[in-house]
Design an enzyme around this catalytic site. Structure first.
Site, PDB file in Angstrom:
ATOM      1  N   HIS A   1      40.655  37.620  41.031  1.00 43.61           N
ATOM      2  CA  HIS A   1      41.106  37.650  39.630  1.00 43.61           C
ATOM      3  C   HIS A   1      41.443  39.084  39.220  1.00 43.61           C
ATOM      4  O   HIS A   1      42.449  39.341  38.565  1.00 43.61           O
ATOM      5  CB  HIS A   1      39.988  37.175  38.687  1.00 43.61           C
ATOM      6  CG  HIS A   1      39.619  35.731  38.798  1.00 43.61           C
ATOM      7  ND1 HIS A   1      38.325  35.303  38.962  1.00 43.61           N
ATOM      8  CD2 HIS A   1      40.383  34.608  38.736  1.00 43.61           C
ATOM      9  CE1 HIS A   1      38.296  33.974  38.986  1.00 43.61           C
ATOM     10  NE2 HIS A   1      39.533  33.527  38.859  1.00 43.61           N
TER      11      HIS A   1
ATOM     12  N   LYS B   1      32.322  20.575  30.583  1.00 40.70           N
ATOM     13  CA  LYS B   1      31.911  21.119  31.880  1.00 40.70           C
ATOM     14  C   LYS B   1      31.137  22.421  31.691  1.00 40.70           C
ATOM     15  O   LYS B   1      31.700  23.417  31.226  1.00 40.70           O
ATOM     16  CB  LYS B   1      33.174  21.383  32.711  1.00 40.70           C
ATOM     17  CG  LYS B   1      32.909  21.611  34.172  1.00 40.70           C
ATOM     18  CD  LYS B   1      34.216  21.797  34.923  1.00 40.70           C
ATOM     19  CE  LYS B   1      33.976  22.408  36.287  1.00 40.70           C
ATOM     20  NZ  LYS B   1      35.162  23.022  36.843  1.00 40.70           N
TER      21      LYS B   1
ATOM     22  N   ARG C   1      47.206  31.725  45.726  1.00 40.26           N
ATOM     23  CA  ARG C   1      46.499  32.138  46.948  1.00 40.26           C
ATOM     24  C   ARG C   1      47.155  31.568  48.196  1.00 40.26           C
ATOM     25  O   ARG C   1      47.247  32.220  49.220  1.00 40.26           O
ATOM     26  CB  ARG C   1      45.041  31.657  46.897  1.00 40.26           C
ATOM     27  CG  ARG C   1      44.199  32.430  45.930  1.00 40.26           C
ATOM     28  CD  ARG C   1      42.886  31.749  45.714  1.00 40.26           C
ATOM     29  NE  ARG C   1      43.099  30.443  45.099  1.00 40.26           N
ATOM     30  CZ  ARG C   1      42.159  29.732  44.509  1.00 40.26           C
ATOM     31  NH1 ARG C   1      40.916  30.182  44.486  1.00 40.26           N
ATOM     32  NH2 ARG C   1      42.422  28.570  43.960  1.00 40.26           N
TER      33      ARG C   1
ATOM     34  N   SER D   1      36.004  31.233  42.690  1.00 35.64           N
ATOM     35  CA  SER D   1      34.714  31.334  41.988  1.00 35.64           C
ATOM     36  C   SER D   1      33.744  30.274  42.515  1.00 35.64           C
ATOM     37  O   SER D   1      32.550  30.540  42.667  1.00 35.64           O
ATOM     38  CB  SER D   1      34.905  31.128  40.485  1.00 35.64           C
ATOM     39  OG  SER D   1      35.716  32.138  39.947  1.00 35.64           O
TER      40      SER D   1
END
Ligand code: PNS
Length: 169
Positions: A19, A43, A92, A129
């Site tokens: 990030h 969440k 990515r 993450s």
């Protein structure tokens, strides 16, 4: 006049070096970058949103033109209300592409919000993450994958007996 502001949205639970790489690169291209943390009431993460924001502020402070905020609801509404015309996101791998393209096209359809993709530094192409949390939760070494300030907080969360912490994500 060109509006040289962009937003980098995400869950940032927690912010990783991947990030940070995208934020740093966006900060060189735009006058102002907003790292916008999604508040998802359905969440709960490992870190509460205020702590994610605190970590983001800490690790982006030296960039000088990155502000940190949170948002709930649609990203297009957040951007429209503030007149921010562009989203910058890291890609990515090809596996990111389908979903990211779908979101970018939906966002463009909704309000004309543009999305620019940055090819992630290959050093971090495997990094997420979720994986950081999983490895850290079981006592694995995530040094070099997250900023030191995040590493310290992750360590603070890890049960020394290496049992899984009660993170529902
Ligand atoms: O770090 P993440 O979880 O991959 O980030 C995903 C995020 C926050 C960028 C995305 O879920 C998002 O923009 N959510 C806000 C809600 C929204 O606008 N949904 C419609 C997308 S087309």
């Amino acid at each position: 006049m060109t509006d040289r502001r962009c937003v980098c949205p995400g869950s940032f639970d927690p912010v990783t070096n991947g990030h940070l790489d995208v934020l740093a690169r966006a900060s060189r291209l735009y006058d102002e970058v907003t790292a916008a943390v999604l508040v998802n009431p359905g969440k709960s993460g490992l870190f509460e949103v205020p702590e994610r924001i605190e970590m983001l502020r800490e690790v982006t402070a030296e960039l000088g033109n990155v502000r940190v905020d949170s948002f709930e609801g649609l990203l297009v509404d957040y951007c429209r209300e503030r007149g921010i015309p562009v989203v910058v996101k890291g890609l990515r791998a090809v596996s990111d592409f389908d979903y990211e393209l779908q979101m970018a096209q939906m966002n463009h359809r909704l309000t004309g919000l543009e999305t620019f993709f940055v090819a992630t530094n290959p050093e971090y192409s495997f990094l997420s993450s979720s994986l950081v949390k999983e490895v850290a939760r079981w006592g694995g070494d995530v040094g070099g994958l997250v900023p030191d300030a995040v590493l310290a907080r992750l360590r603070g969360r890890i049960d020394p007996t290496r049992r899984q912490t009660p993170d529902p994500t």
